[in-house]
Design an enzyme around this catalytic site. Structure first.
Site: not given
Ligand code: PMP
Length: 359
Positions: A172, A196, A104
């Site tokens: 993030d 989460k 990510w």
């Molecule tokens: N950042 C992290 C740390 C994640 O774990 C995730 C999704 N698992 C995201 C961003 C992306 O989130 P989304 O699927 O809601 O765009």
């Protein structure tokens, strides 16, 4: 009515506390004895504005933030934040720093390249992200911001703390917000998807310090402009009313339990599972000991065949969601706040039983 009938180790959307599910279910039929469903209350009416205000106040309280911070609920998930951060704070002739600690984090870097220059200050990509990279000793003060991912959901690594930073720090925190005590005030901005530790999929928590907000570039389309969302109190468009309500229920649950207690439990859950992975010859951890996440425990089996059999064994015992991410394989057990210690005990006992049966 019982909570989910299975033990859910999915990485997100993921298991929520039973009390939260019960209240959310009741609110769908009759919200707070109003005779209205939460699904049908107007987003600009008093009922929802009260939900919004309480959720914002609770976020500040739990993070120890003063009124110097704006709290918003936005849509578009983490991926839209990967775009909005550089869109709002980075221009073509400017550079932002990024820490590349996992999937990510790398996606955030790729998104930012559309808007300006990205300087990758540390990366563990070459080692397939099996450990955290070294945090940079010094950073160029000319960087517009420094972005990092507190917990790497797919690879199962987690930063133990939020460091102080000379340039505005953007975090993030999607997969570990409110899972342990953190120094949130070290961040100029942080964000977290709800699905989460904070509720259902659909709303994303975005918190920005007011002085950093002042740096937002003028002229952005309103839906992509943090300043506009803050001024409009997250009501520029119709917000996901139900999702924000579920997040409020989570925030109340976290407050009642306290982050100190939640952290203690999270440490106990993770310690128990990592200890079994170390003890049981059929399994091994994917991540170096000093980088391991409390939230996402990533591990392998002795062989592909054995991994398949273990997944079947788990399915037969009512355990779901422990398959690893498609890019890593093997296993990942997500131990978010909503996963009780008893759930981890059950998983550990099944690992034990599997070993005894000959693997
Ligand atoms: N950042 C992290 C740390 C994640 O774990 C995730 C999704 N698992 C995201 C961003 C992306 O989130 P989304 O699927 O809601 O765009």
């Amino acid at each position: 009515m019982k909570q989910e009938q299975v033990l859910n180790f999915n990485a997100g959307p993921s298991a929520l506390p039973e009390a939260v599910l019960q209240q959310a279910a009741e609110a769908i039929i009759n919200y707070n004895n109003t005779g209205l469903s939460i699904l049908s209350i107007p987003h600009r009416g008093d009922l929802f504005v009260a939900i919004l205000e309480e959720s914002k106040a609770l976020v500040k309280e739990l993070c120890g933030l003063s009124d110097d911070y704006e709290v918003m609920w936005l849509q578009g998930g983490g991926r839209l934040q990967f775009c909005m951060v550089p869109m709002n704070f980075l221009r073509q002739n400017e550079t932002a720093g990024y820490i590349d600690s996992g999937h990510w984090a790398a996606e955030a870097i790729d998104a930012a390249k559309h808007y300006g220059t990205t300087g990758v200050l540390a990366s563990s990509r070459e080692d397939n992200y099996t450990h955290l990279p070294q945090w940079p000793e010094s950073v160029d003060k000319g960087l517009r911001y420094l972005h990092f991912t507190t917990n790497n959901t797919i690879y199962g690594t987690q930063w133990p703390s939020i460091p102080a930073s000379d340039v505005p720090l953007v975090a993030d925190m999607s997969s570990d917000i409110f899972s342990m005590q953190r120094d949130y005030t070290n961040c100029a901005m942080f964000y977290a998807v709800a699905q989460k530790n904070l509720g259902a999929a659909g709303n994303t928590l975005v918190v920005v310090r007011k002085d950093f907000l002042e740096r937002v570039h003028p002229g952005l389309p309103p839906m992509l402009d943090y300043k506009v969302h803050a001024e409009k109190n997250s009501l520029l468009n119709t917000p996901p009313v139900f999702g924000i309500y579920v997040s409020l229920l989570m925030l109340r649950w976290i407050k009642e339990k306290t982050i100190a207690v939640i952290e203690k439990e999270n440490r106990a859950k993770a310690a128990m599972l990592y200890a079994e992975i170390e003890r049981n010859a059929l399994f091994h951890a994917a991540v170096d000991a000093d980088s391991r996440s409390l939230m996402n425990v990533v591990f392998h089996g002795r062989s592909k065949e054995m991994e398949k059999q273990f997944l079947e064994c788990c399915a037969g015992r009512g355990i779901v969601g422990i398959e690893g991410h498609r890019s890593v394989g093997a296993f990942r057990a997500s131990l978010y706040n909503g996963m009780p210690l008893a759930g981890v005990e059950k998983l550990v006992s099944v690992m034990h039983e599997f070993e005894q049966s000959g693997g």
